[in-house]
Motif scaffolding. Structure first.
Motif, short mmCIF file in Angstrom:
data_model
loop_
_atom_site.label_atom_id
_atom_site.label_comp_id
_atom_site.label_asym_id
_atom_site.label_seq_id
_atom_site.Cartn_x
_atom_site.Cartn_y
_atom_site.Cartn_z
N ILE A 35 40.19 45.55 42.70
CA ILE A 35 41.16 46.25 43.25
C ILE A 35 42.33 45.84 44.02
CG2 ILE A 35 40.13 47.68 45.66
CD1 ILE A 35 37.38 47.18 44.72
N ARG A 36 42.73 44.60 44.38
CA ARG A 36 43.76 44.80 44.53
C ARG A 36 44.96 44.47 44.36
NH1 ARG A 36 40.46 39.19 46.84
NH2 ARG A 36 39.11 39.76 48.43
N SER A 37 44.84 44.21 42.89
CA SER A 37 45.50 44.24 42.27
C SER A 37 46.04 45.72 41.84
CB SER A 37 45.34 43.38 40.84
OG SER A 37 44.74 43.85 39.62
N GLY A 38 44.75 46.48 42.26
CA GLY A 38 45.32 48.03 41.52
C GLY A 38 44.82 48.50 40.34
N GLU A 39 44.19 47.02 39.52
CA GLU A 39 43.48 47.54 38.09
C GLU A 39 42.69 48.27 38.20
OE1 GLU A 39 43.56 44.43 35.29
OE2 GLU A 39 44.02 43.42 37.39
N ARG A 62 38.76 56.36 41.00
CA ARG A 62 39.05 56.84 38.94
C ARG A 62 38.33 56.04 37.84
NH1 ARG A 62 44.24 55.38 36.36
NH2 ARG A 62 45.05 57.02 35.50
N SER A 63 39.04 54.51 38.40
CA SER A 63 38.32 53.65 37.45
C SER A 63 36.46 53.68 37.79
CB SER A 63 38.36 52.76 37.90
OG SER A 63 39.36 52.18 38.66
N CYS A 105 30.47 48.31 44.45
CA CYS A 105 31.13 49.92 43.78
C CYS A 105 30.82 50.57 44.59
CB CYS A 105 30.50 49.70 42.30
SG CYS A 105 31.03 48.52 41.16
N ARG A 106 29.77 50.69 45.17
CA ARG A 106 29.20 52.11 46.39
C ARG A 106 29.97 51.94 47.53
NH1 ARG A 106 28.14 56.16 44.98
NH2 ARG A 106 29.71 56.52 45.85
N TYR A 107 30.85 50.84 48.44
CA TYR A 107 31.57 50.34 49.07
C TYR A 107 32.70 51.04 48.73
CZ TYR A 107 33.44 48.88 53.51
OH TYR A 107 34.22 47.95 54.76
N TYR A 108 33.07 50.60 48.08
CA TYR A 108 34.46 51.78 47.38
C TYR A 108 34.94 52.82 46.51
CZ TYR A 108 36.73 47.04 49.49
OH TYR A 108 36.93 46.12 49.97
N GLY A 109 33.56 53.13 46.30
CA GLY A 109 33.53 54.63 46.04
C GLY A 109 34.33 54.07 44.56
N LEU A 110 33.45 53.38 43.75
CA LEU A 110 33.95 53.33 42.18
C LEU A 110 32.82 53.93 41.51
CD1 LEU A 110 35.18 49.08 42.83
CD2 LEU A 110 36.63 51.66 40.82
N ARG A 111 33.00 54.30 40.34
CA ARG A 111 31.51 54.50 39.67
C ARG A 111 30.85 53.28 39.01
NH1 ARG A 111 32.49 59.39 35.01
NH2 ARG A 111 29.59 58.29 34.29
N MET A 159 32.66 51.95 27.01
CA MET A 159 33.97 51.32 27.37
C MET A 159 34.99 52.38 26.31
SD MET A 159 34.33 49.36 29.56
CE MET A 159 35.68 48.16 29.39
N ALA A 160 34.71 52.54 25.32
CA ALA A 160 35.41 53.41 24.06
C ALA A 160 35.90 54.78 24.79
CB ALA A 160 35.03 53.64 23.11
N GLU A 161 34.38 55.32 24.96
CA GLU A 161 34.28 57.05 25.91
C GLU A 161 35.04 57.32 26.87
OE1 GLU A 161 30.58 57.92 25.51
OE2 GLU A 161 30.01 56.71 23.69
N ILE A 162 34.65 55.75 27.82
CA ILE A 162 34.76 56.74 29.52
C ILE A 162 36.59 55.93 29.23
CG2 ILE A 162 34.05 56.03 31.83
CD1 ILE A 162 32.22 55.41 31.15
N PRO A 163 37.33 56.87 30.13
CA PRO A 163 38.63 56.24 30.30
C PRO A 163 38.58 55.73 31.44
CG PRO A 163 38.80 58.92 30.04
CD PRO A 163 37.14 58.86 30.09
N HIS A 164 39.21 55.11 32.22
CA HIS A 164 39.37 54.00 33.03
C HIS A 164 38.14 52.84 32.95
CE1 HIS A 164 43.37 56.65 34.03
NE2 HIS A 164 42.60 57.09 33.85
N ALA A 165 37.94 52.48 32.04
CA ALA A 165 36.48 51.92 32.37
C ALA A 165 37.29 50.35 32.01
CB ALA A 165 35.48 52.56 31.13
N TYR A 166 36.52 49.28 33.16
CA TYR A 166 36.62 47.68 33.22
C TYR A 166 35.04 47.98 33.16
CZ TYR A 166 36.66 43.74 35.88
OH TYR A 166 37.10 42.49 36.07
#
Ligand SMILES: Cc1ncc(COP(=O)(O)O)c(C=O)c1O
Length: 336
Positions: free
Chosen positions: A62-66, A71-72, A90-96, A145-152
């Motif tokens: 998150i800090r590095s912006g990745e 979105r991610s 992830c809940r705390y930061y609103g990341l799916r 990972m292949a299907e979802i955009p911006h996946a990590y």
């Protein structure tokens, strides 16, 4: 009230990860000449040591912006403590977050993950050849990972940020004991906790004997794979993080050893902990005759016992699986 002992308010729940209590265990092993301490990792807000790994793997991205909230998408194959740690962050930061889970995942863990609004991708059929879910879960992660955009995918089994989190775990232990940590008993799965603790101990020149506590049936340290009942510690495939040269000693414990250790811990110290905590208790009992008088031994207790009430703490479950050996965990005056 003595204001010196009051914790000041902190901002957000994630600030409460780490700085877990180190508790001296004076009744655990009667007659033992060393000092025994438990590092209560279940005081972390998600309930386990894996909060530290999850925070380390997500916060730096998150800090590095990745990773960008909103979105991610984080995708991980995990249905246990790491999944819950990730769910919280992830809940705390609103990341799916999408967790790949399998038919063996407990209802309780699924319910916890749903409560954090985690997306669950269920693998219901094991690999046809091996009967294991692991390879199918990994495959599912690749597909997502292949299907979802911006996946990590953090991938705790190979991510150096996992062990990096535990340099602090060891730093906390070492500071609390003024650097005198003669033995560290650490259960292993990804080996993140052990490797991180080892890195700190070696960098600081501590003379700590590092004891890896692995499950019988886990492949980490030279034993063949075999069925295991207790989740959390052990591995059926060697993780990329594994370095067999890290521990000074390896102790293998059986499922029954975990039960015995857990039951002793609650009976003698009123600590209701998970299976891998009991594993470290059994490992210390195994090595007790080698530990010199006055030595300081620290056991890491990764999670609490609440999620093991239907297994380790259920007499019916224990009798079903280990019937003949029940005297080992029932007798108050069990010989140690
Ligand atoms: C309960 C429990 N004990 C021990 C471990 C092992 O920790 P590590 O993966 O750092 O080796 C885990 C890992 O998930 C765990 O959940």
């Amino acid at each position: 009230m003595d204001s010196g002992t009051v914790n000041r308010p902190v901002k957000g729940v994630l600030a409460t990860i780490g700085n877990t209590p180190l508790v001296e265990l004076t009744s655990l092993i009667p007659g033992f000449g060393g000092r025994v301490y438990g590092k209560l990792e279940f005081f972390n807000p998600g309930g386990s040591v894996k909060d530290r790994s999850a925070a380390s793997m997500i916060l730096s991205k998150i800090r590095s912006g990745e990773l960008e909230p909103g979105r991610s998408v984080v995708v991980e194959s995990s249905s246990g403590n790491l999944a819950i740690g990730l769910a919280q962050i992830c809940r705390y930061y609103g990341l799916r977050l999408i967790c790949v889970v399998d038919a063996k995942t407990t209802e309780q863990n699924l319910a916890i993950l749903r409560a954090y609004q985690v997306g669950l991708s269920m693998v219901s059929e094991p690999d046809a050849e091996t009967g294991e879910f692991l390879s199918v879960r990994k495959q599912r992660v690749q597909e997502l990972m292949a299907e979802i955009p911006h996946a990590y995918s953090p991938n705790q089994y190979s991510n150096p940020l996992n062990p990096a989190a535990h340099e602090r775990t060891m730093a906390e232990i070492a500071h609390a004991l003024d650097g005198k940590v003669d033995y560290l008993f650490c259960s292993t799965s990804t080996t993140g906790t052990l490797n991180g603790c080892a890195a700190y101990a070696r960098a600081q020149g501590l003379s700590t004997t590092l004891v890896a506590v692995d499950a019988v049936g886990s492949v980490l340290y030279g034993l063949p794979a075999a069925p295991r009942l207790i989740p959390g510690h052990g591995a059926s495939v060697p993780p990329a993080l594994l370095d067999p040269a890290v521990p000074d000693r390896v102790v293998h414990v059986s499922d029954l050893d975990c039960v015995v250790g857990c039951r002793m811990l609650v009976q003698r110290e009123a600590i209701l902990a998970g299976g891998s905590s009991g594993a470290t208790v059994s490992a210390l009992r195994r090595l007790r005759s080698e530990v010199p008088d006055g030595a300081t031994c620290v056991l890491i207790f990764p999670d609490r016992g609440d999620r093991y009430l239907d297994t380790i703490y259920s007499d019916g479950w224990v009798i079903t699986h280990f019937g003949e050996a029940t005297h080992l965990w029932k007798d108050d005056d069990v010989e140690v």
